[in-house]
Design a protein around this motif. Structure first.
Motif, PDB file in Angstrom:
ATOM      1  N   GLY A  47      17.710  52.692  12.344  1.00  0.00           N
ATOM      2  CA  GLY A  47      16.422  52.275  12.891  1.00  0.00           C
ATOM      3  C   GLY A  47      16.309  52.470  14.384  1.00  0.00           C
ATOM      4  N   GLN A  48      15.152  52.966  14.816  1.00  0.00           N
ATOM      5  CA  GLN A  48      14.907  53.236  16.227  1.00  0.00           C
ATOM      6  C   GLN A  48      14.158  52.105  16.906  1.00  0.00           C
ATOM      7  OE1 GLN A  48      15.825  55.743  18.131  1.00  0.00           O
ATOM      8  NE2 GLN A  48      16.640  57.219  16.680  1.00  0.00           N
ATOM      9  N   GLY A  49      13.714  51.137  16.140  1.00  0.00           N
ATOM     10  CA  GLY A  49      12.886  50.078  16.710  1.00  0.00           C
ATOM     11  C   GLY A  49      13.691  48.995  17.402  1.00  0.00           C
ATOM     12  N   LYS A  50      13.022  47.906  17.725  1.00  0.00           N
ATOM     13  CA  LYS A  50      13.638  46.778  18.432  1.00  0.00           C
ATOM     14  C   LYS A  50      14.687  46.104  17.547  1.00  0.00           C
ATOM     15  CE  LYS A  50      12.046  42.541  20.725  1.00  0.00           C
ATOM     16  NZ  LYS A  50      11.972  41.518  19.679  1.00  0.00           N
ATOM     17  N   THR A  51      14.405  46.052  16.247  1.00  0.00           N
ATOM     18  CA  THR A  51      15.346  45.459  15.301  1.00  0.00           C
ATOM     19  C   THR A  51      15.959  46.562  14.449  1.00  0.00           C
ATOM     20  OG1 THR A  51      13.985  43.475  15.207  1.00  0.00           O
ATOM     21  CG2 THR A  51      15.587  43.767  13.445  1.00  0.00           C
ATOM     22  N   GLN A  52      17.296  46.531  14.329  1.00  0.00           N
ATOM     23  CA  GLN A  52      17.973  47.567  13.559  1.00  0.00           C
ATOM     24  C   GLN A  52      18.548  46.995  12.272  1.00  0.00           C
ATOM     25  OE1 GLN A  52      20.534  48.830  16.872  1.00  0.00           O
ATOM     26  NE2 GLN A  52      19.400  50.750  16.900  1.00  0.00           N
ATOM     27  N   THR A  53      18.708  47.876  11.283  1.00  0.00           N
ATOM     28  CA  THR A  53      19.287  47.484  10.005  1.00  0.00           C
ATOM     29  C   THR A  53      20.767  47.844   9.994  1.00  0.00           C
ATOM     30  OG1 THR A  53      17.175  47.836   8.879  1.00  0.00           O
ATOM     31  CG2 THR A  53      19.145  47.848   7.504  1.00  0.00           C
ATOM     32  N   LEU A  54      21.583  46.918   9.513  1.00  0.00           N
ATOM     33  CA  LEU A  54      23.028  47.132   9.390  1.00  0.00           C
ATOM     34  C   LEU A  54      23.386  47.263   7.912  1.00  0.00           C
ATOM     35  CD1 LEU A  54      24.081  44.270  11.854  1.00  0.00           C
ATOM     36  CD2 LEU A  54      24.004  46.735  12.356  1.00  0.00           C
ATOM     37  N   VAL A  55      24.283  48.181   7.583  1.00  0.00           N
ATOM     38  CA  VAL A  55      24.713  48.369   6.188  1.00  0.00           C
ATOM     39  C   VAL A  55      26.232  48.499   6.147  1.00  0.00           C
ATOM     40  CG1 VAL A  55      24.512  49.779   4.106  1.00  0.00           C
ATOM     41  CG2 VAL A  55      22.587  49.637   5.679  1.00  0.00           C
ATOM     42  N   THR A  56      26.859  47.746   5.267  1.00  0.00           N
ATOM     43  CA  THR A  56      28.306  47.858   5.077  1.00  0.00           C
ATOM     44  C   THR A  56      28.636  47.656   3.606  1.00  0.00           C
ATOM     45  OG1 THR A  56      30.471  46.981   5.715  1.00  0.00           O
ATOM     46  CG2 THR A  56      28.668  45.402   5.580  1.00  0.00           C
ATOM     47  N   THR A  57      29.754  48.223   3.167  1.00  0.00           N
ATOM     48  CA  THR A  57      30.107  48.108   1.757  1.00  0.00           C
ATOM     49  C   THR A  57      31.617  48.011   1.600  1.00  0.00           C
ATOM     50  OG1 THR A  57      29.658  49.073  -0.422  1.00  0.00           O
ATOM     51  CG2 THR A  57      30.174  50.622   1.343  1.00  0.00           C
ATOM     52  N   ASP A  58      32.052  47.224   0.635  1.00  0.00           N
ATOM     53  CA  ASP A  58      33.481  47.080   0.339  1.00  0.00           C
ATOM     54  C   ASP A  58      33.706  47.013  -1.158  1.00  0.00           C
ATOM     55  OD1 ASP A  58      35.544  46.724   2.547  1.00  0.00           O
ATOM     56  OD2 ASP A  58      33.858  45.575   3.329  1.00  0.00           O
ATOM     57  N   LEU A  59      34.852  47.535  -1.526  1.00  0.00           N
ATOM     58  CA  LEU A  59      35.209  47.653  -2.938  1.00  0.00           C
ATOM     59  C   LEU A  59      36.504  46.874  -3.151  1.00  0.00           C
ATOM     60  CD1 LEU A  59      34.440  49.326  -5.443  1.00  0.00           C
ATOM     61  CD2 LEU A  59      35.789  51.193  -4.517  1.00  0.00           C
ATOM     62  N   LEU A  60      36.501  45.965  -4.105  1.00  0.00           N
ATOM     63  CA  LEU A  60      37.716  45.197  -4.411  1.00  0.00           C
ATOM     64  C   LEU A  60      38.151  45.501  -5.842  1.00  0.00           C
ATOM     65  CD1 LEU A  60      36.803  41.699  -2.866  1.00  0.00           C
ATOM     66  CD2 LEU A  60      38.031  43.592  -1.807  1.00  0.00           C
ATOM     67  N   VAL A  61      39.413  45.857  -6.006  1.00  0.00           N
ATOM     68  CA  VAL A  61      39.934  46.292  -7.300  1.00  0.00           C
ATOM     69  C   VAL A  61      41.052  45.352  -7.739  1.00  0.00           C
ATOM     70  CG1 VAL A  61      41.031  48.216  -8.520  1.00  0.00           C
ATOM     71  CG2 VAL A  61      39.403  48.688  -6.670  1.00  0.00           C
ATOM     72  N   GLU A  62      40.942  44.871  -8.973  1.00  0.00           N
ATOM     73  CA  GLU A  62      42.000  44.013  -9.521  1.00  0.00           C
ATOM     74  C   GLU A  62      43.322  44.773  -9.557  1.00  0.00           C
ATOM     75  OE1 GLU A  62      41.182  42.450 -13.423  1.00  0.00           O
ATOM     76  OE2 GLU A  62      43.122  41.438 -13.551  1.00  0.00           O
ATOM     77  N   GLY A  63      44.387  44.107  -9.152  1.00  0.00           N
ATOM     78  CA  GLY A  63      45.704  44.746  -9.147  1.00  0.00           C
ATOM     79  C   GLY A  63      45.990  45.461  -7.840  1.00  0.00           C
TER      80      GLY A  63
END
Lengths: 347, 347
Positions: A47-63
């Motif tokens: 985003g170029q405006g005054k307020t920006q969007t943040l995006v993050t992602t995480d993957l959790l795997v059993e074992g």
């Protein structure tokens, strides 16, 4: 049928996670000018405006990331959300929405998933985050959780990893090493339980450590506190892989070095006593343990008065002009090079 | 250690995906007024301004969603992106960023992941989407891909599933059933190959079907076309699970019924001839096959002149005032009830 004609075979374990990501994404092209930051920080920034969007992602795997023999599903759901929110706070932003995707084998019952979602929803309600979507599917083995968090930050407040300057102070919230020791305690209990299922639990001495492992809290309060103190960090990252690894990220991206003081690293009393009991070095645990989900940031020297007396913060070092050189000044006054550890191995 | 004290055990296969999601998310609370749409459409919709943010996520699991014995990794990467972009286009929006998380077992080499990412990057470059983040980790078994797509839509152009009105025309882009038949062809080839690895491939007759299965294209062009034609759909969804399932979603959320005409359902000549060869009913394949990634939408009657002669669109029915009742008018003029099929079973 389709066969793999490729004769070259490089094992993933030869690389490690960060080099693997660098390698796979080296040809990435950015098409949109509102993609302000892509790969390489705690969040993408859009985003170029005054307020920006943040995006993050995480993957959790059993074992790989969790063991359900001592991780209750409700705690797992809570922690999976925290891991993601922590990345949003590390940009000095506020998390607002998450999506949750899960893959589960038929070993799991509806009641088990209800527990998992109870933890996810507790986290959402506590941190004021909206669950807005996801995907649910079967897996051929175990449980996997993929969460994406969406956040918001004012453009002028957004903090990246690459802004640290010469002589900036290095500050960490909370204390370090407890989550890793909590894992060691739980692993030991699991082994005792496997030998003797009727053995008494001996977790009372380790309540703080176990809680830091099973129910970490992301430091939303620190973002608010920094705002209240009118402190704008010059760089920031969350501590997921251990202090040394995170310092190396800040130094590499900011093109600085760092001098770190062993006697300033914040340790809880349970960390110190348990390290003695387990015959472990507490500094090593703090440097390499990981999963603390504290915030590590740098501030200008002029902000020292605002930070110094605050019980939430420890000033543990300062940035130097020798790129990538992280030196630990030991209690004995020696300088030793710190090498990154604690990343999430592939293979 | 922690034990499961819960005596009630409900198998996930008793529910199915949609009921499971409804059940698990029934207590969801929305805290932010800029969360315009949460769970229940192709994307979540965020933002109160003129331009809104769209978020969607999908999880693909080896052995559940794809079979690497006939799905080349490059195609898999491409398709994994398409599945997500299709959801953004189904809101009448444009996709702008994606995050890609993968979990891989040590069976995979670096060269294999390079192939996967080559497909992801081809999709990004073709559809003008930025790869902005992700996570890479090991798995205990197989490959899993979790993608989140971020898009943008003008508030007044955003199309939900719940806007269809009485007598609105039901329209679908492209043709249906080919992707499912492509899968059947590939499965048959796999079995032939297992019996006789030297057998000649017999895929020439099925090139369109195989391409629709292995390299689907999301209908970004349809969003542009609707804009050019000045047609604002009243409701829209993408066809991932089969026509009948998607019509049921539109009807349920719009509180309408639907009358569908068998002779209007668009079928490619290869679909018709292969159905004959496989002794399958082509209407059933179109209704239940899935993975077509075409757009299904409704328009007001007054837009009929703009749609009718366009080779990209087929008008296949109209909405009625009997909620949830989907009736197929067969070629013989009979009316039969259509029941949803083709969802992604858990268990």
């Amino acid at each position: 049928m389709l066969e793999d004609k490729n004769q070259s075979r490089t094992s993933l374990s030869e690389l490690g996670e960060f080099k693997l990501i660098d390698h796979l994404t080296q040809h990435t092209v950015i098409h949109h000018k509102d993609t302000v930051k892509g790969i390489g920080d705690d969040c993408a920034v859009i985003g170029q405006g005054k307020t920006q969007t943040l995006v993050t992602t995480d993957l959790l795997v059993e074992g790989v990331h969790f063991d359900l023999s001592y991780m209750p599903l409700k705690h797992l759901g809570y922690k999976a959300v925290m891991v993601n929110l922590s990345d949003v706070y590390a940009m000095n932003g506020m998390a607002k929405q998450i999506t949750v995707s899960i893959a589960v084998s038929n070993r799991f019952t509806l009641e088990a998933l209800e527990e998992l979602y109870a933890g996810i929803q507790l986290a959402c309600n506590t941190y004021k985050v909206d669950l807005v979507g996801g995907d649910t599917t079967s897996s051929t083995k175990g449980l996997m959780i993929s969460i994406t968090a969406i956040g918001e930050v004012e453009k002028e407040k957004c903090v990246y990893r690459n802004g640290a300057g010469l002589n900036d102070l290095l500050v960490v919230s909370g204390d370090l090493g407890a989550a890793y020791l909590g894992l060691q305690v739980l692993e030991r209990e699991k082994q005792v339980f496997q030998v003797n299922p009727n053995a008494e639990h001996e977790l009372d001495k380790y309540t703080y450590l176990v809680e830091r492992q099973l129910k970490p809290e992301a430091r939303k309060d620190v973002v608010q506190l920094l705002s209240d103190l009118e402190v704008q960090p010059t760089s920031m990252i969350d501590i997921s892989d251990g202090l040394s690894s995170e310092i190396l990220h800040l130094c590499k991206q900011s093109k600085t070095g760092c001098q770190l003081y062993e006697d300033k690293i914040p340790l809880d009393q349970q960390v110190i006593s348990t390290c003695e009991e387990f015959d472990m070095d507490s500094t090593t645990i703090a440097l390499s343990g990981g999963e603390d989900y504290e915030l590590l940031f740098t501030v200008k020297q002029e902000d020292f008065p605002k930070i110094k007396a605050n019980p939430n913060f420890s000033i543990i070092g300062h940035m130097t002009d020798e790129p990538d050189l992280i030196q630990l000044v030991t209690r004995g006054g020696q300088k030793v090079d710190v090498i990154a550890q604690g990343w999430n191995a592939i293979g």
